[in-house]
Design a protein around this motif. Structure first.
Motif, PDB file in Angstrom:
ATOM      1  N   GLY A  25       0.873  -1.111   0.068  1.00  7.73           N
ATOM      2  CA  GLY A  25      -0.116   0.029   0.169  1.00  7.73           C
ATOM      3  C   GLY A  25       0.908   1.131  -0.084  1.00  7.73           C
ATOM      4  N   CYS A  26       2.030   1.066  -0.344  1.00  8.24           N
ATOM      5  CA  CYS A  26       3.049   2.598  -0.429  1.00  8.24           C
ATOM      6  C   CYS A  26       2.408   3.588  -1.411  1.00  8.24           C
ATOM      7  N   PHE A  27       2.599   4.722  -1.274  1.00  4.64           N
ATOM      8  CA  PHE A  27       2.652   5.894  -2.214  1.00  4.64           C
ATOM      9  C   PHE A  27       1.176   5.972  -2.649  1.00  4.64           C
ATOM     10  N   GLY A  28       0.038   5.788  -2.024  1.00  7.63           N
ATOM     11  CA  GLY A  28      -1.136   6.251  -2.366  1.00  7.63           C
ATOM     12  C   GLY A  28      -1.523   7.955  -1.967  1.00  7.63           C
ATOM     13  N   GLY A  29      -1.430   8.460  -3.184  1.00 10.92           N
ATOM     14  CA  GLY A  29      -1.504   9.897  -2.825  1.00 10.92           C
ATOM     15  C   GLY A  29      -2.611  10.529  -1.998  1.00 10.92           C
TER      16      GLY A  29
ATOM     17  N   THR B 297       2.972   8.718   5.570  1.00  8.16           N
ATOM     18  CA  THR B 297       2.141   8.337   6.773  1.00  8.16           C
ATOM     19  C   THR B 297       1.517   7.239   6.708  1.00  8.16           C
ATOM     20  N   SER B 298       1.100   6.377   7.531  1.00 13.44           N
ATOM     21  CA  SER B 298       0.616   5.398   7.965  1.00 13.44           C
ATOM     22  C   SER B 298      -0.961   5.764   7.049  1.00 13.44           C
ATOM     23  N   SER B 299      -1.595   4.767   6.428  1.00 13.61           N
ATOM     24  CA  SER B 299      -2.817   4.907   5.700  1.00 13.61           C
ATOM     25  C   SER B 299      -4.116   5.429   6.364  1.00 13.61           C
TER      26      SER B 299
ATOM     27  N   SER C  89       3.359   2.581   4.471  1.00 12.71           N
ATOM     28  CA  SER C  89       3.243   1.965   5.793  1.00 12.71           C
ATOM     29  C   SER C  89       4.588   2.111   6.714  1.00 12.71           C
ATOM     30  N   SER C  90       4.257   2.212   7.821  1.00 18.42           N
ATOM     31  CA  SER C  90       5.096   2.344   9.020  1.00 18.42           C
ATOM     32  C   SER C  90       6.497   1.616   8.759  1.00 18.42           C
ATOM     33  N   GLY C  91       6.200   0.314   8.615  1.00 15.64           N
ATOM     34  CA  GLY C  91       7.397  -0.735   8.613  1.00 15.64           C
ATOM     35  C   GLY C  91       8.157  -0.491   7.283  1.00 15.64           C
TER      36      GLY C  91
ATOM     37  N   PRO D  40       3.871  -7.960  11.625  1.00 16.36           N
ATOM     38  CA  PRO D  40       4.495  -7.189  12.376  1.00 16.36           C
ATOM     39  C   PRO D  40       5.934  -6.416  11.739  1.00 16.36           C
ATOM     40  N   ASN D  41       6.327  -6.795  10.816  1.00 13.55           N
ATOM     41  CA  ASN D  41       7.362  -6.283   9.982  1.00 13.55           C
ATOM     42  C   ASN D  41       6.925  -4.939   9.302  1.00 13.55           C
ATOM     43  N   THR D  42       5.800  -4.821   9.122  1.00 15.90           N
ATOM     44  CA  THR D  42       5.237  -3.654   8.467  1.00 15.90           C
ATOM     45  C   THR D  42       4.137  -3.206   9.049  1.00 15.90           C
TER      46      THR D  42
END
Length: 626
Positions: free
Chosen positions: A43-47, A72-74, A108-110, A218-220
């Motif tokens: 889910g990275c980089f959803g604007g 930021t987290s989603s 995502s934070s991870g 938990p990794n992400t």
């Protein structure tokens, strides 16, 4: 319309903004690095939306202002977009020499932790305008991990501006069977339901079957990480000062807990979507999952009819679920996602962006900003700000919970918990079913064909599996046959991976030379499903990953017949050892509607890789479930 749902910023749910691309070789190297640590890019980089952006699809609009991005987290994208608008009218903004435009993007934070740990002079996005000035993970755990990796200056001085507790969301009827709300429910109560072979029958609910939990990796995921730490706290009987020795001693307790996991979602949103769809299309209840580890804010969104916490679009009406989830604040205590924000000390951040970033971070601490937070299901740090109507039993939460706050452990304890989870997580048995029809020769725009991307995506995720996990790979097209049936080439039977990663890697390379004809999609899924059902075992995540780039053209079984077949198998004795299907709709020609129906029939999830160049990221996101 539900509180907090009026924001209408356009946002993409895909891993990268449309119009941007990653350098292919660099992407593969990065994917290998991350999956080697059992991390999936999800889910990275959803604007984000407005605020001088072009709808989340590319560069900022040229408004003459300093442009700053918040990674930021989603679950915070909607809220930060509203805060960015309010910032424009604030004294903190007025104090700047040049106006500033703030844009949140979803990372995502991870994943952000791995990106920042890997490099301080670049960010894995070709569009440099979308490289972050600010970072706001869900928890300070992640900023501490970057600092501990040798980059304290990179993460600066994080400061929390809002918080939300980690809870277990349960369908209300199931929570009441455990004594909710009159009696507190503990993680030990849930663990005992997991360990009892009678499942729900042990508390008088014979027809509910086994007790099933959904957790994220938990990794992400912050919720996934918090859940395993909360398990260690519970097993140790402590409410503070958790040590690495406590985590080690909790291994058996946590292993039992993990045995209840249906699969490890890459995001809680996908799990909640599946649960929501089942309750809306059925009689109101669902046997899909009994409890979901999630943040309170995600539960609030679910109960408003927004299970994946997406940005509500103009004209969209939210429909609450037929049965709401209620928040179980474990009797032994909850951890909180403290949502820090910090200006990055990265080489790409300019002095002007640093100044604007500091001003925005300062604005978030003001009462004006804090008043916005409850509208989006987040708790303000300013105790003078009322929580409002969302934080009530109507929406499944208790404004007074949790009774006990579990402090964030030290970095070494967090690392010990993640390492332990890698060893005790539920074992998996996964069959990858890859389309090799003629259309897989089509280019995907980065110098690779679709088949190249599929092969490299599968190869880059092999390191996610433990040697004890079972992994098989089949390919399908017409005019081939094997012991598995017509249209199937068996690259590897489903068996323990052991030390076979290198040989499987080579077998996947062989697909470059395979014959490529028609697309017997439904027949191939039916054969794969029969194979996996016959060998499925309780206590494992039994799954099929299907990658297809087109419509079915050559099957003897229809889609409706396939759905009936797998639905019936799921109902008849499938509760103990269900086989779930996780399809990837690959490229613009993929039959997304059919693949989604197939996933839903088994309680799996479908993934959108309509932008075929992102297949590496999507493949990793799928494998993150196991």
């Amino acid at each position: 319309m539900a509180p907090g749902s009026w924001r209408t910023a356009a946002r993409s749910d895909s891993p990268l903004p449309t119009g941007s691309a990653l350098r292919p070789r660099r992407l593969l190297a990065l994917a290998a690095l991350l999956t080697g640590a059992a991390v999936a890019l999800t889910g990275c980089f959803g604007g984000g939306g407005g605020n001088g952006a072009d709808g989340g699809t590319g560069d900022f609009i040229d408004d003459g202002c300093t442009h700053i991005v918040v990674a930021t987290s989603s679950e915070k994208v909607n809220m930060l977009d509203a805060l960015a608008d309010a910032f424009k009218e604030s004294p903190e903004h007025d104090g700047l020499d040049t106006c500033a435009t703030v844009r949140p993007i979803n990372v995502s934070s991870g994943d952000a932790t791995r990106f920042l740990t890997a490099s301080q002079d670049s960010w894995p996005n070709e569009n440099t305008e979308l490289w972050p000035t600010l970072w706001s993970p869900a928890s300070t755990v992640w900023t501490e991990r970057v600092a501990a990796a040798g980059s304290p200056a990179l993460v600066g001085e994080p400061e929390s501006f809002t918080r939300t507790p980690v809870v277990f969301g349960m369908p209300e009827a199931m929570a009441r069977a455990l004594g909710y709300p009159a009696s507190p429910v503990s993680i030990t109560d849930l663990e005992q339901l997991c360990s009892n072979p009678r499942g729900w029958a042990s508390v008088g609910k014979d027809v509910w079957g086994s007790f099933k939990i959904s957790k994220t990796n938990p990794n992400t995921s912050t919720t996934g990480l918090s859940a395993i730490l909360m398990q260690s706290y519970e097993a140790s009987g402590k409410t503070s000062d958790l040590t690495s020795a406590d985590v080690a001693a909790a291994a058996d307790f946590s292993r039992v807990f993990e045995e209840c996991v249906i699969h490890y979602g890459d995001t809680t949103g996908k799990v909640l979507n599946t649960l929501y769809d089942e309750t809306q299309n059925g009689a109101g209840g669902s046997g899909y999952v009994s409890a979901v580890a999630l943040e309170e804010t995600s539960l609030l969104n679910y109960n408003q009819g927004n299970p994946d916490s997406h940005t509500v679009q103009p004209g969209e009406t939210l429909k609450p679920p037929k049965e709401k989830l209620v928040a179980i604040y474990p009797e032994g205590g909850s951890m909180w996602s403290d949502n820090p924000i910090t200006v990055l000390g990265a080489d790409w951040v300019t002095p002007e962006q640093t100044e604007a970033g500091n001003a925005f971070a300062a604005f978030l601490q003001t009462t004006a900003a804090q008043r916005i937070l409850p509208e989006y299901g987040f708790r303000p740090l300013d105790e003078s700000v009322p929580l409002g109507d969302l934080f009530t039993g109507e929406y499944g939460v208790d404004a007074a919970g949790p009774a006990i706050t579990l402090p964030r452990p030290s970095v070494d304890v967090v690392s010990a918990a993640i390492d332990q989870w890698t060893q005790i997580r539920k074992p998996s048995s996964v069959l990858e079913l890859i389309d090799i029809s003629g259309s897989m020769d089509d280019p995907i725009g980065d110098g690779r064909s679709k088949l190249d991307g599929a092969i490299e995506g599968a190869q880059s995720t092999l390191s996610h599996f433990r040697s004890s996990d079972e992994v098989g790979v089949w390919a399908f097209t017409t005019d081939i046959e094997s012991e598995a049936g017509k249209g199937i080439a068996v690259l590897r039977d489903v068996e323990p991976l052991g030390s076979d990663r290198e040989s499987l890697d080579t077998s996947l390379d062989d697909l470059h030379y395979a014959t490529r004809q028609g697309t017997p999609l439904y027949d191939s899924i039916a054969l794969a499903y029969d194979n996996m059902v016959a060998r499925a075992e309780p206590g494992r995540i039994n799954a099929i990953v299907v990658l297809s780039d087109g419509q079915d053209t050559d099957s003897s079984i229809s889609l409706d017949s396939l759905i009936a077949k797998i639905s019936q198998a799921s109902r008849e004795g499938g509760d103990d050892a269900p086989v779930r299907i996780f399809p990837i709709a690959y490229g613009e020609g993929a039959d997304s509607s059919a693949l989604q129906r197939i996933a839903e029939a088994t309680g799996g999830q479908w993934f959108d890789a309509s932008d075929a160049a992102k297949i590496d990221l999507v493949f990793a996101s799928v494998i993150n479930n196991f």
